[in-house]
Design a protein around this motif. Structure first.
Motif, PDB file in Angstrom:
ATOM      1  N   GLY A  43      57.954  39.379  40.014  1.00  0.00           N
ATOM      2  CA  GLY A  43      59.018  40.269  39.561  1.00  0.00           C
ATOM      3  C   GLY A  43      58.572  41.712  39.646  1.00  0.00           C
ATOM      4  N   ASN A  44      59.509  42.611  39.499  1.00  0.00           N
ATOM      5  CA  ASN A  44      59.181  44.040  39.580  1.00  0.00           C
ATOM      6  C   ASN A  44      60.091  44.881  38.685  1.00  0.00           C
ATOM      7  N   ILE A  45      60.224  44.479  37.440  1.00  0.00           N
ATOM      8  CA  ILE A  45      61.030  45.234  36.479  1.00  0.00           C
ATOM      9  C   ILE A  45      60.064  46.078  35.646  1.00  0.00           C
ATOM     10  N   TYR A  46      60.064  47.387  35.875  1.00  0.00           N
ATOM     11  CA  TYR A  46      59.097  48.272  35.216  1.00  0.00           C
ATOM     12  C   TYR A  46      59.716  49.123  34.122  1.00  0.00           C
ATOM     13  N   ASN A  48      61.227  51.972  33.934  1.00  0.00           N
ATOM     14  CA  ASN A  48      60.855  53.388  34.033  1.00  0.00           C
ATOM     15  C   ASN A  48      59.390  53.654  33.713  1.00  0.00           C
ATOM     16  N   GLY A  49      58.576  52.618  33.534  1.00  0.00           N
ATOM     17  CA  GLY A  49      57.148  52.816  33.297  1.00  0.00           C
ATOM     18  C   GLY A  49      56.424  53.139  34.595  1.00  0.00           C
ATOM     19  N   VAL A  50      55.282  53.786  34.467  1.00  0.00           N
ATOM     20  CA  VAL A  50      54.424  54.096  35.608  1.00  0.00           C
ATOM     21  C   VAL A  50      53.022  53.632  35.244  1.00  0.00           C
ATOM     22  N   GLY A  51      52.374  52.906  36.155  1.00  0.00           N
ATOM     23  CA  GLY A  51      51.045  52.365  35.880  1.00  0.00           C
ATOM     24  C   GLY A  51      51.109  51.160  34.952  1.00  0.00           C
ATOM     25  N   VAL A  52      52.204  50.388  35.043  1.00  0.00           N
ATOM     26  CA  VAL A  52      52.406  49.243  34.156  1.00  0.00           C
ATOM     27  C   VAL A  52      52.350  47.932  34.941  1.00  0.00           C
ATOM     28  N   LEU A  53      52.197  46.842  34.218  1.00  0.00           N
ATOM     29  CA  LEU A  53      52.133  45.501  34.785  1.00  0.00           C
ATOM     30  C   LEU A  53      53.353  44.707  34.339  1.00  0.00           C
ATOM     31  N   HIS A  54      54.065  44.109  35.288  1.00  0.00           N
ATOM     32  CA  HIS A  54      55.186  43.228  34.973  1.00  0.00           C
ATOM     33  C   HIS A  54      54.781  41.807  35.329  1.00  0.00           C
ATOM     34  N   ILE A  55      54.974  40.873  34.395  1.00  0.00           N
ATOM     35  CA  ILE A  55      54.725  39.459  34.641  1.00  0.00           C
ATOM     36  C   ILE A  55      56.061  38.744  34.504  1.00  0.00           C
ATOM     37  N   GLY A  56      56.522  38.138  35.586  1.00  0.00           N
ATOM     38  CA  GLY A  56      57.785  37.405  35.552  1.00  0.00           C
ATOM     39  C   GLY A  56      57.642  36.114  34.752  1.00  0.00           C
ATOM     40  N   ASN A  57      58.753  35.589  34.273  1.00  0.00           N
ATOM     41  CA  ASN A  57      58.755  34.335  33.519  1.00  0.00           C
ATOM     42  C   ASN A  57      58.232  33.200  34.385  1.00  0.00           C
ATOM     43  N   ALA A  58      57.485  32.297  33.763  1.00  0.00           N
ATOM     44  CA  ALA A  58      57.024  31.100  34.462  1.00  0.00           C
ATOM     45  C   ALA A  58      58.224  30.218  34.773  1.00  0.00           C
ATOM     46  N   THR A  59      58.288  29.694  35.979  1.00  0.00           N
ATOM     47  CA  THR A  59      59.386  28.785  36.304  1.00  0.00           C
ATOM     48  C   THR A  59      59.137  27.414  35.683  1.00  0.00           C
ATOM     49  N   THR A  60      57.876  27.056  35.509  1.00  0.00           N
ATOM     50  CA  THR A  60      57.478  25.845  34.787  1.00  0.00           C
ATOM     51  C   THR A  60      56.267  26.210  33.934  1.00  0.00           C
ATOM     52  N   THR A  61      56.366  26.051  32.641  1.00  0.00           N
ATOM     53  CA  THR A  61      55.224  26.387  31.780  1.00  0.00           C
ATOM     54  C   THR A  61      54.185  25.274  31.849  1.00  0.00           C
ATOM     55  N   PRO A  62      52.907  25.617  31.676  1.00  0.00           N
ATOM     56  CA  PRO A  62      51.856  24.605  31.764  1.00  0.00           C
ATOM     57  C   PRO A  62      51.970  23.565  30.650  1.00  0.00           C
ATOM     58  N   THR A  63      51.673  22.329  30.975  1.00  0.00           N
ATOM     59  CA  THR A  63      51.747  21.238  29.999  1.00  0.00           C
ATOM     60  C   THR A  63      50.402  20.582  29.767  1.00  0.00           C
ATOM     61  N   VAL A  64      49.409  20.951  30.554  1.00  0.00           N
ATOM     62  CA  VAL A  64      48.061  20.380  30.431  1.00  0.00           C
ATOM     63  C   VAL A  64      47.105  21.521  30.122  1.00  0.00           C
ATOM     64  N   PHE A  65      46.125  21.258  29.266  1.00  0.00           N
ATOM     65  CA  PHE A  65      45.138  22.283  28.938  1.00  0.00           C
ATOM     66  C   PHE A  65      44.100  22.369  30.053  1.00  0.00           C
ATOM     67  N   PRO A  66      43.737  23.593  30.482  1.00  0.00           N
ATOM     68  CA  PRO A  66      42.711  23.727  31.514  1.00  0.00           C
ATOM     69  C   PRO A  66      41.351  23.296  30.965  1.00  0.00           C
ATOM     70  N   THR A  67      40.475  22.819  31.828  1.00  0.00           N
ATOM     71  CA  THR A  67      39.151  22.381  31.367  1.00  0.00           C
ATOM     72  C   THR A  67      38.236  23.559  31.074  1.00  0.00           C
ATOM     73  N   SER A  68      38.522  24.719  31.658  1.00  0.00           N
ATOM     74  CA  SER A  68      37.770  25.937  31.352  1.00  0.00           C
ATOM     75  C   SER A  68      38.670  27.134  31.645  1.00  0.00           C
ATOM     76  N   GLY A  69      38.311  28.271  31.144  1.00  0.00           N
ATOM     77  CA  GLY A  69      39.133  29.457  31.350  1.00  0.00           C
ATOM     78  C   GLY A  69      40.459  29.351  30.628  1.00  0.00           C
ATOM     79  N   GLY A  70      41.479  29.915  31.203  1.00  0.00           N
ATOM     80  CA  GLY A  70      42.784  29.866  30.572  1.00  0.00           C
ATOM     81  C   GLY A  70      43.877  30.325  31.504  1.00  0.00           C
ATOM     82  N   ILE A  71      45.111  30.188  31.036  1.00  0.00           N
ATOM     83  CA  ILE A  71      46.296  30.519  31.817  1.00  0.00           C
ATOM     84  C   ILE A  71      47.134  31.509  31.006  1.00  0.00           C
ATOM     85  N   LEU A  72      47.426  32.647  31.597  1.00  0.00           N
ATOM     86  CA  LEU A  72      48.296  33.648  30.984  1.00  0.00           C
ATOM     87  C   LEU A  72      49.676  33.485  31.602  1.00  0.00           C
ATOM     88  N   TYR A  73      50.711  33.338  30.766  1.00  0.00           N
ATOM     89  CA  TYR A  73      52.058  33.150  31.301  1.00  0.00           C
ATOM     90  C   TYR A  73      53.103  33.670  30.334  1.00  0.00           C
TER      91      TYR A  73
END
Length: 94
Positions: A43-46, A48-73
């Motif tokens: 996605g690219n909805i900012y 009117n911000g400058v130097g910002v990060l946009h994260i679009g909605n997940a189309t499917t949210t995770p249902t299993v826990f990762p074995t290491s690290g993590g998932i940002l959504y």
């Protein structure tokens, strides 16, 4: 564009106009880096911000826990989540 591709926008020789960079799969932009520093993932909805990060909605949210690290959504309602090896934490509500 191919099924999995990236595109560098070109500009005319001698032009000072910088153009954004797009990474696409199946002709859908997955990552967009703007010339003003904005970055968009799915996605690219900012807003009117400058130097910002946009994260679009997940189309499917995770249902299993990762074995290491993590998932940002982002959920369909707009809440920001971090899913680690044993917990799913809402970082910021919508």
């Amino acid at each position: 564009m191919g099924a999995g591709s990236f595109r560098f926008n070109t500009r005319a020789v001698g032009s000072a106009t910088a153009l954004p960079l797009f990474f696409q799969t199946s002709d859908v932009t997955r990552l967009q880096i703007e010339t003003n520093g904005n970055i968009g993932f799915n996605g690219n909805i900012y807003s009117n911000g400058v130097g910002v990060l946009h994260i679009g909605n997940a189309t499917t949210t995770p249902t299993v826990f990762p074995t290491s690290g993590g998932i940002l959504y982002v959920t369909a309602s707009g809440a920001l989540h971090w899913r680690g090896p044993s917990t799913d934490t809402e970082i910021a509500p919508a």
